[in-house]
Design a protein around this motif. Sequence first.
Motif, PDB file in Angstrom:
ATOM      1  N   ALA A   1       0.857  -1.191   0.000  1.00  0.00           N
ATOM      2  CA  ALA A   1       0.000   0.000   0.000  1.00  0.00           C
ATOM      3  C   ALA A   1       0.889   1.235   0.000  1.00  0.00           C
ATOM      4  O   ALA A   1       2.039   1.188   0.454  1.00  0.00           O
ATOM      5  CB  ALA A   1      -0.920   0.006   1.220  1.00  0.00           C
ATOM      6  N   PRO A   2       0.371   2.359  -0.489  1.00  0.00           N
ATOM      7  CA  PRO A   2       1.188   3.581  -0.545  1.00  0.00           C
ATOM      8  C   PRO A   2       1.551   4.090   0.844  1.00  0.00           C
ATOM      9  O   PRO A   2       0.923   3.733   1.850  1.00  0.00           O
ATOM     10  CB  PRO A   2       0.277   4.586  -1.265  1.00  0.00           C
TER      11      PRO A   2
ATOM     12  N   ILE B   1       5.308 -11.931   6.298  1.00  0.00           N
ATOM     13  CA  ILE B   1       4.512 -10.876   5.674  1.00  0.00           C
ATOM     14  C   ILE B   1       5.455  -9.793   5.183  1.00  0.00           C
ATOM     15  O   ILE B   1       6.388  -9.386   5.881  1.00  0.00           O
ATOM     16  CB  ILE B   1       3.448 -10.299   6.637  1.00  0.00           C
ATOM     17  N   MET B   2       5.231  -9.376   3.951  1.00  0.00           N
ATOM     18  CA  MET B   2       6.055  -8.346   3.322  1.00  0.00           C
ATOM     19  C   MET B   2       5.204  -7.104   3.099  1.00  0.00           C
ATOM     20  O   MET B   2       4.220  -7.146   2.360  1.00  0.00           O
ATOM     21  CB  MET B   2       6.612  -8.858   1.991  1.00  0.00           C
ATOM     22  N   PHE B   3       5.571  -6.028   3.773  1.00  0.00           N
ATOM     23  CA  PHE B   3       4.901  -4.746   3.598  1.00  0.00           C
ATOM     24  C   PHE B   3       5.700  -3.873   2.640  1.00  0.00           C
ATOM     25  O   PHE B   3       6.871  -4.137   2.364  1.00  0.00           O
ATOM     26  CB  PHE B   3       4.797  -3.997   4.934  1.00  0.00           C
ATOM     27  N   GLY B   4       5.080  -2.827   2.204  1.00  0.00           N
ATOM     28  CA  GLY B   4       5.824  -1.861   1.402  1.00  0.00           C
ATOM     29  C   GLY B   4       4.928  -1.058   0.496  1.00  0.00           C
ATOM     30  O   GLY B   4       3.709  -1.252   0.441  1.00  0.00           O
ATOM     31  N   SER B   5       5.547  -0.157  -0.214  1.00  0.00           N
ATOM     32  CA  SER B   5       4.841   0.691  -1.170  1.00  0.00           C
ATOM     33  C   SER B   5       4.938   0.074  -2.560  1.00  0.00           C
ATOM     34  O   SER B   5       6.031  -0.303  -2.991  1.00  0.00           O
ATOM     35  CB  SER B   5       5.462   2.091  -1.180  1.00  0.00           C
TER      36      SER B   5
ATOM     37  N   PHE C   1      -2.164 -12.137  -1.251  1.00  0.00           N
ATOM     38  CA  PHE C   1      -1.793 -10.816  -1.750  1.00  0.00           C
ATOM     39  C   PHE C   1      -2.890  -9.798  -1.451  1.00  0.00           C
ATOM     40  O   PHE C   1      -4.071 -10.049  -1.703  1.00  0.00           O
ATOM     41  CB  PHE C   1      -1.547 -10.863  -3.261  1.00  0.00           C
ATOM     42  N   GLY C   2      -2.462  -8.668  -0.915  1.00  0.00           N
ATOM     43  CA  GLY C   2      -3.368  -7.543  -0.711  1.00  0.00           C
ATOM     44  C   GLY C   2      -2.698  -6.299  -1.264  1.00  0.00           C
ATOM     45  O   GLY C   2      -1.708  -5.832  -0.702  1.00  0.00           O
ATOM     46  N   ILE C   3      -3.204  -5.794  -2.366  1.00  0.00           N
ATOM     47  CA  ILE C   3      -2.549  -4.668  -3.042  1.00  0.00           C
ATOM     48  C   ILE C   3      -3.491  -3.465  -3.062  1.00  0.00           C
ATOM     49  O   ILE C   3      -4.597  -3.542  -3.598  1.00  0.00           O
ATOM     50  CB  ILE C   3      -2.164  -5.024  -4.496  1.00  0.00           C
ATOM     51  N   ALA C   4      -3.053  -2.383  -2.456  1.00  0.00           N
ATOM     52  CA  ALA C   4      -3.796  -1.117  -2.507  1.00  0.00           C
ATOM     53  C   ALA C   4      -2.946  -0.122  -3.283  1.00  0.00           C
ATOM     54  O   ALA C   4      -1.849   0.226  -2.852  1.00  0.00           O
ATOM     55  CB  ALA C   4      -4.082  -0.606  -1.099  1.00  0.00           C
TER      56      ALA C   4
END
Length: 722
Positions: free
Chosen positions: A74-75, A227-231, A259-262
């Motif tokens: 997510a941004p 879990i991989m976070f990031g922009s 996958f969760g993509i914002a």
Amino acid sequence: MREFKVFDRDKITFHPTAERIAQHLCAYCENDVPTFFRVLTSYALAKVASQMRASIKTHNQKPLPINMYAVDLAPSGFGKTKAMNFLEEEVAGLFNERFKDELLPYATEKNLAKLATRRSISNSTDPDDEMDDLIAEFKASGTWLPSFDSATPAALKQFRHKLLMADAGSLNFEIDEIGDNLTGNQEAFSKFLELYDKGKIKESLTKNTKDNQRLTHIEGQTPCNLIMFGSPASLMDGGKKEEEFFTMLEKGYARRCLFGIAKSVNRNLDMTAEEIYQRNVSKQSLEFIEEFAEQLLELADPLHYKRQIALDYEEEILRIEYDLWCKDRAEEMSEFDVVKRIEMEHRWFKAMKLAATYAFIEGNAKITATNLYNAIAVVEDSGASFQGLLTRDRPYVKLAKYLGGTTRPVTQVELVEDLPFFKGNQSQKAEMLTMAVAYGYQNNIIIKKQFIDGIEFLKGESLKETDTDALTVSYSDHVAYNYFNDTITWENLAKLTQMNDIHWVSHHVLEGHRCEDKTKPGFNLLVIDCDGDVPLATAQALLHDYKAIFYTTKRHQTEGVDRFRIVLPMKYTLKMDGTDYREFMEAVYSWLPFDIDEQTSQRSRKWLSHEGNCLVQDGELFDPVSFIPKTTKNEERKQRLLDQASLTNLERWFVNNTGQGNRSNQLIKYALLLVDSGKTLSQVEQATLALNEKLADKLPEDEIHTTIMITARKAFAKAQAA
């Protein structure tokens, strides 16, 4: 698509408790993107189950650990850290404390005693001595970590050994800003690939020395969560990061991860401050979170430790049918979509592990059909995000969009500095620019090139499609002053042309003053002034494919000739300075198949309304792209004009608008126009035959005589009779 006896797609729904948590996070983080928070919630719940060493017992496999891998992008400013902290502290906080203070020591003591007995028998030693050695070994393995954000292979091996000794807990790899930390953790990612399915990994052979002794092997499973976070922007940079990430997906992370993509922050800006406050302090929502936290607290009990979640026959059939549905869909994909196919074919495994998580959280010993449907809902939602991730913008697309968003001309040096994917030798960069230009043509982005002192400057513009209910005009009853800027509908534009003595322009102006210096860039109307050089009927016939207004002026037929104006709405709204606008209009004039007044190419040119004849026709909007100065498309148009220099404007018009399937119709139109212009039949025939010869795919000459000229003769006879 095959029919299934048990699996019913209509029963796919989200888990009520997990979905309520996800929706609470949407409100808490002020972001209405539930997919991201569903994955995050699923990860938090799976971590609880894996810490307790819960497992899945199927009919044909040894128990499988419950765990989860996830990619949640997510941004910046989305609330990723805020949401994760909420889950750790408010939702699972009580569980984590009890697990660390009670369950972990209980399980460790119990398992160390078992290991001591086993080693004493194997080594013929005293159990107490073995126990002392094990306690020392356990302490030497470092402190217990609930999670970590980076790891070396040696550290992973050591901590995994500690977890094997404890026979509780899990490896929880939680990495933020994945775009920046991807390269430095490749070895850890490689190990986690192997650990996902069964929590097992092959031992590495290392040299055993006095200072570096190999640990005694302990057989067992250690569930691993990742879990991989990031922009998305940071990770999908079109460069090395993106390349490495997609290599990871191909190697196996696509089939293992949810996958969760914002792609953007989605805030509800219509809410008042009071509404936001009431939502944030909702008593009902807070009570629900507190009750669920208490429910998780109860799970940190030896009663639930190492619980096996069974999958009975009916649920196994449901799981298999879901697997078949996934495989059917994978078969419909292109053989080149390897990663897409792999992810689709392995959704059942992710769904089974998540279903077991739900069963554990609910305190059940079996996975129910409802658990499976709830898990499938999340996995399918994740799959949609994954498909969107794979349809990422290629480097040349990113380049086109970047240039389309620039507010000033940029050089290639600036592109290299700002865009990590704009790399390679000069030939490769030139090719990327060419592809960006081509993409722009198809996606409403115009890229202009200009050389100043030998330096190439690039500027893009994202074209806005014209709304014919919002056409740009400014009008006044004075020649130069008191102009009112307006956006009017197509119908009202026709009415405007018929008002007496109203002056109007196709741009907005500053301070109501009509002059070049006060003209604001931005227009979506073309106005063509025909001053007696072409009959109105001829102009209509030639432009019959276009949406247009034809209206006569005060001088119409005062000298026996037609005087009128043509108003063409453009497909896009363009912004140009005075110089570019003049060049643009001159290009349009050269495209027209008839002569017009070419002294009207100023932005501030005003037109006088007149109540006369007004003819409105429907059709396609005029596409201005090929006429925009400093673009490759315009250069191609200019070259084509030079190549057709031997043709008259009328001939050029018909040659460029004639193709396979419409040759006969176009030649008939041409012949009839010549008849209307007063040509003799002999002249019409000669001109039509000459034009046919200039077509790339000409008609047989017999067809000209037997079809086209017969129609022309009838029209000629009718004109003579009149």
